[in-house]
Design a protein around this motif. Structure first.
Motif, PDB file in Angstrom:
ATOM      1  N   GLN A   1       0.835  -1.204   0.000  1.00  0.00           N
ATOM      2  CA  GLN A   1       0.000   0.000   0.000  1.00  0.00           C
ATOM      3  C   GLN A   1       0.866   1.248   0.000  1.00  0.00           C
ATOM      4  O   GLN A   1       0.545   2.250  -0.645  1.00  0.00           O
ATOM      5  CB  GLN A   1      -0.923   0.000   1.225  1.00  0.00           C
ATOM      6  CG  GLN A   1      -1.937   1.141   1.224  1.00  0.00           C
ATOM      7  CD  GLN A   1      -2.833   1.105  -0.008  1.00  0.00           C
ATOM      8  OE1 GLN A   1      -3.416   0.078  -0.333  1.00  0.00           O
ATOM      9  NE2 GLN A   1      -2.934   2.233  -0.714  1.00  0.00           N
ATOM     10  N   GLU A   2       1.977   1.209   0.720  1.00  0.00           N
ATOM     11  CA  GLU A   2       2.896   2.343   0.731  1.00  0.00           C
ATOM     12  C   GLU A   2       3.410   2.635  -0.672  1.00  0.00           C
ATOM     13  O   GLU A   2       3.472   3.792  -1.098  1.00  0.00           O
ATOM     14  CB  GLU A   2       4.071   2.068   1.662  1.00  0.00           C
ATOM     15  CG  GLU A   2       5.117   3.175   1.669  1.00  0.00           C
ATOM     16  CD  GLU A   2       6.411   2.778   2.348  1.00  0.00           C
ATOM     17  OE1 GLU A   2       7.237   2.075   1.717  1.00  0.00           O
ATOM     18  OE2 GLU A   2       6.591   3.162   3.524  1.00  0.00           O
ATOM     19  N   GLU A   3       3.774   1.590  -1.412  1.00  0.00           N
ATOM     20  CA  GLU A   3       4.300   1.774  -2.763  1.00  0.00           C
ATOM     21  C   GLU A   3       3.235   2.322  -3.703  1.00  0.00           C
ATOM     22  O   GLU A   3       3.511   3.183  -4.546  1.00  0.00           O
ATOM     23  CB  GLU A   3       4.862   0.450  -3.282  1.00  0.00           C
ATOM     24  CG  GLU A   3       6.124   0.019  -2.545  1.00  0.00           C
ATOM     25  CD  GLU A   3       6.557  -1.396  -2.899  1.00  0.00           C
ATOM     26  OE1 GLU A   3       7.749  -1.722  -2.672  1.00  0.00           O
ATOM     27  OE2 GLU A   3       5.724  -2.182  -3.398  1.00  0.00           O
ATOM     28  N   ARG A   4       1.992   1.838  -3.562  1.00  0.00           N
ATOM     29  CA  ARG A   4       0.910   2.373  -4.395  1.00  0.00           C
ATOM     30  C   ARG A   4       0.661   3.848  -4.083  1.00  0.00           C
ATOM     31  O   ARG A   4       0.400   4.646  -4.975  1.00  0.00           O
ATOM     32  CB  ARG A   4      -0.357   1.542  -4.195  1.00  0.00           C
ATOM     33  CG  ARG A   4      -0.354   0.227  -4.950  1.00  0.00           C
ATOM     34  CD  ARG A   4      -1.700  -0.471  -4.870  1.00  0.00           C
ATOM     35  NE  ARG A   4      -1.917  -1.071  -3.556  1.00  0.00           N
ATOM     36  CZ  ARG A   4      -1.509  -2.297  -3.225  1.00  0.00           C
ATOM     37  NH1 ARG A   4      -0.866  -3.042  -4.123  1.00  0.00           N
ATOM     38  NH2 ARG A   4      -1.744  -2.784  -2.034  1.00  0.00           N
ATOM     39  N   ASP A   5       0.752   4.197  -2.804  1.00  0.00           N
ATOM     40  CA  ASP A   5       0.560   5.598  -2.409  1.00  0.00           C
ATOM     41  C   ASP A   5       1.663   6.485  -2.983  1.00  0.00           C
ATOM     42  O   ASP A   5       1.405   7.624  -3.406  1.00  0.00           O
ATOM     43  CB  ASP A   5       0.537   5.717  -0.879  1.00  0.00           C
ATOM     44  CG  ASP A   5      -0.732   5.145  -0.265  1.00  0.00           C
ATOM     45  OD1 ASP A   5      -1.690   4.872  -1.018  1.00  0.00           O
ATOM     46  OD2 ASP A   5      -0.757   4.959   0.974  1.00  0.00           O
ATOM     47  N   LEU A   6       2.886   5.993  -2.987  1.00  0.00           N
ATOM     48  CA  LEU A   6       4.001   6.774  -3.531  1.00  0.00           C
ATOM     49  C   LEU A   6       3.813   7.033  -5.024  1.00  0.00           C
ATOM     50  O   LEU A   6       4.039   8.152  -5.506  1.00  0.00           O
ATOM     51  CB  LEU A   6       5.324   6.034  -3.285  1.00  0.00           C
ATOM     52  CG  LEU A   6       5.829   5.998  -1.843  1.00  0.00           C
ATOM     53  CD1 LEU A   6       7.042   5.078  -1.737  1.00  0.00           C
ATOM     54  CD2 LEU A   6       6.177   7.397  -1.353  1.00  0.00           C
TER      55      LEU A   6
ATOM     56  N   ASP B   1      13.279   9.022   2.843  1.00  0.00           N
ATOM     57  CA  ASP B   1      14.220   8.217   3.614  1.00  0.00           C
ATOM     58  C   ASP B   1      13.528   7.465   4.752  1.00  0.00           C
ATOM     59  O   ASP B   1      14.058   6.476   5.261  1.00  0.00           O
ATOM     60  CB  ASP B   1      15.325   9.107   4.198  1.00  0.00           C
ATOM     61  CG  ASP B   1      16.338   9.518   3.140  1.00  0.00           C
ATOM     62  OD1 ASP B   1      16.276   8.995   2.009  1.00  0.00           O
ATOM     63  OD2 ASP B   1      17.186  10.386   3.442  1.00  0.00           O
ATOM     64  N   GLU B   2      12.342   7.931   5.153  1.00  0.00           N
ATOM     65  CA  GLU B   2      11.620   7.297   6.250  1.00  0.00           C
ATOM     66  C   GLU B   2      10.640   6.231   5.766  1.00  0.00           C
ATOM     67  O   GLU B   2       9.939   5.630   6.581  1.00  0.00           O
ATOM     68  CB  GLU B   2      10.868   8.366   7.059  1.00  0.00           C
ATOM     69  CG  GLU B   2      11.789   9.358   7.753  1.00  0.00           C
ATOM     70  CD  GLU B   2      11.023  10.417   8.510  1.00  0.00           C
ATOM     71  OE1 GLU B   2       9.764  10.381   8.476  1.00  0.00           O
ATOM     72  OE2 GLU B   2      11.655  11.287   9.134  1.00  0.00           O
ATOM     73  N   THR B   3      10.570   5.995   4.467  1.00  0.00           N
ATOM     74  CA  THR B   3       9.679   4.970   3.930  1.00  0.00           C
ATOM     75  C   THR B   3      10.441   3.674   3.693  1.00  0.00           C
ATOM     76  O   THR B   3      11.667   3.683   3.519  1.00  0.00           O
ATOM     77  CB  THR B   3       9.055   5.429   2.595  1.00  0.00           C
ATOM     78  OG1 THR B   3      10.093   5.557   1.607  1.00  0.00           O
ATOM     79  CG2 THR B   3       8.341   6.751   2.746  1.00  0.00           C
ATOM     80  N   GLN B   4       9.714   2.577   3.675  1.00  0.00           N
ATOM     81  CA  GLN B   4      10.339   1.287   3.387  1.00  0.00           C
ATOM     82  C   GLN B   4      10.868   1.259   1.969  1.00  0.00           C
ATOM     83  O   GLN B   4      11.971   0.765   1.702  1.00  0.00           O
ATOM     84  CB  GLN B   4       9.321   0.160   3.600  1.00  0.00           C
ATOM     85  CG  GLN B   4       9.908  -1.234   3.465  1.00  0.00           C
ATOM     86  CD  GLN B   4      10.968  -1.536   4.523  1.00  0.00           C
ATOM     87  OE1 GLN B   4      10.833  -1.115   5.672  1.00  0.00           O
ATOM     88  NE2 GLN B   4      12.024  -2.247   4.138  1.00  0.00           N
ATOM     89  N   ALA B   5      10.081   1.805   1.029  1.00  0.00           N
ATOM     90  CA  ALA B   5      10.514   1.822  -0.371  1.00  0.00           C
ATOM     91  C   ALA B   5      11.748   2.687  -0.563  1.00  0.00           C
ATOM     92  O   ALA B   5      12.613   2.392  -1.400  1.00  0.00           O
ATOM     93  CB  ALA B   5       9.374   2.328  -1.257  1.00  0.00           C
TER      94      ALA B   5
END
Length: 305
Positions: free
Chosen positions: A153-158, A224-228
């Motif tokens: 979901q994080e990657e889709r949001d990015l 820098d604070e994201t997993q991706a």
């Protein structure tokens, strides 16, 4: 005349060999990227992000104006006697040619222009040529977001956050040079007949504001604070963040609220107080991020950088 069967047999074998040889040669002549499908690009974050990062190449850097075409910005400090330079066209009041036909200016651009130090990866970039190109790529990213099946979901949001931001950003750059335009939020096919109404500056700015808000909600304060972002840790500077989205949201609303743009849209050449308040709220979000340490003024020791 009789043709013996052995001759026919060998002729057929020879024809088959030649056909196979030609087919193999044609296959080998294809570029490796010719076999890449949309699913190959949009199903994984790393390749999808690679597609999106090409949009960054459409951002115009006014300091790279070809042949000093940014000299118009110096006002009366510069005299230009070349009849074919944009500063001369502006001096003559011929803004239409300067804005819409001069490929060496940052307004129009020329994506087929030879690549050199002053043009960059996308030819001679301009708000018009590069802007519509970037808008189409942003819309294509949003259209294919559902194909990112292997992403989190994080990657889709990015991906979505960047696409919404750039769709709004390029519309903003175009309309601040040409006024209100049609707001393009779909991917057209070559056979589509495009007959969209031109929006007022206010209408176009409010559409851009919607996209800037969506981008601000989806983007991180720091990659820098994201997993991706861990895969490119320390090299994420320049990627669009929440602060950039809020900053441009405020700028977009403030331009629309100005007496000039408000007058063009409504006939009242005064500030639109409601849009000014919305702009202030957006800028306040940037200040909150500043208080949290994400933004700040550069130190004097490093100012030259």
């Amino acid at each position: 005349m009789r043709i013996h069967k052995p001759i026919l047999k060998y002729t057929g074998v020879l024809a088959l060999v030649l056909l196979l040889a030609t087919a193999c040669e044609d296959y080998l002549d294809q570029a490796p990227e010719a076999a890449i499908t949309e699913d190959d690009v949009f199903s994984k974050f790393v390749t999808f992000q690679g597609y999106v990062e090409d949009i960054y190449q459409c951002v115009v850097d006014e300091t790279l104006g070809q042949d000093a075409q940014t000299n118009w910005n110096f006002g009366d400090d510069v005299m230009e006697d070349r009849g074919d330079a944009i500063v001369s066209l502006f001096d003559q009041g011929n803004y239409m040619a300067g804005w819409t036909h001069w490929k060496s200016s940052q307004f129009w651009g020329d994506l087929s222009y030879p690549n050199n130090n002053s043009t960059g990866a996308k030819g001679k970039k301009g708000y018009w040529q590069s802007g519509w190109y970037g808008i189409r790529k942003a819309n294509t990213a949003l259209k294919n977001l559902d194909k990112l099946t292997a992403g989190t979901q994080e990657e889709r949001d990015l991906i979505a956050g960047q696409a919404y931001f750039f769709r709004a950003y390029f519309h903003f750059e175009i309309m601040r040079s040409w006024g209100g335009v049609a707001y393009i939020d779909t991917v057209f096919s070559p056979t589509d007949e495009i007959r969209l109404p031109r929006l007022s500056y206010r209408e176009c700015a409010l559409r851009a504001a919607e996209d800037f808000r969506k981008a601000a909600e989806l983007l991180p304060a720091s990659w820098d604070e994201t997993q991706a972002g861990q895969a490119t840790l320390g090299q994420n500077a320049g990627r669009i963040t929440k602060g950039a989205a809020y900053g441009y949201l405020g700028k977009d609303l403030l331009y629309a609220a100005s007496p000039l743009m408000n007058g063009v849209s409504t006939g009242s050449y005064t500030y639109d107080e409601e849009l000014c308040k919305q702009a202030a709220e957006a800028f306040n979000e940037v200040l909150k991020l500043t208080d949290q340490g994400y933004h700040g003024l550069e130190s004097w020791a490093d100012y030259y950088k």
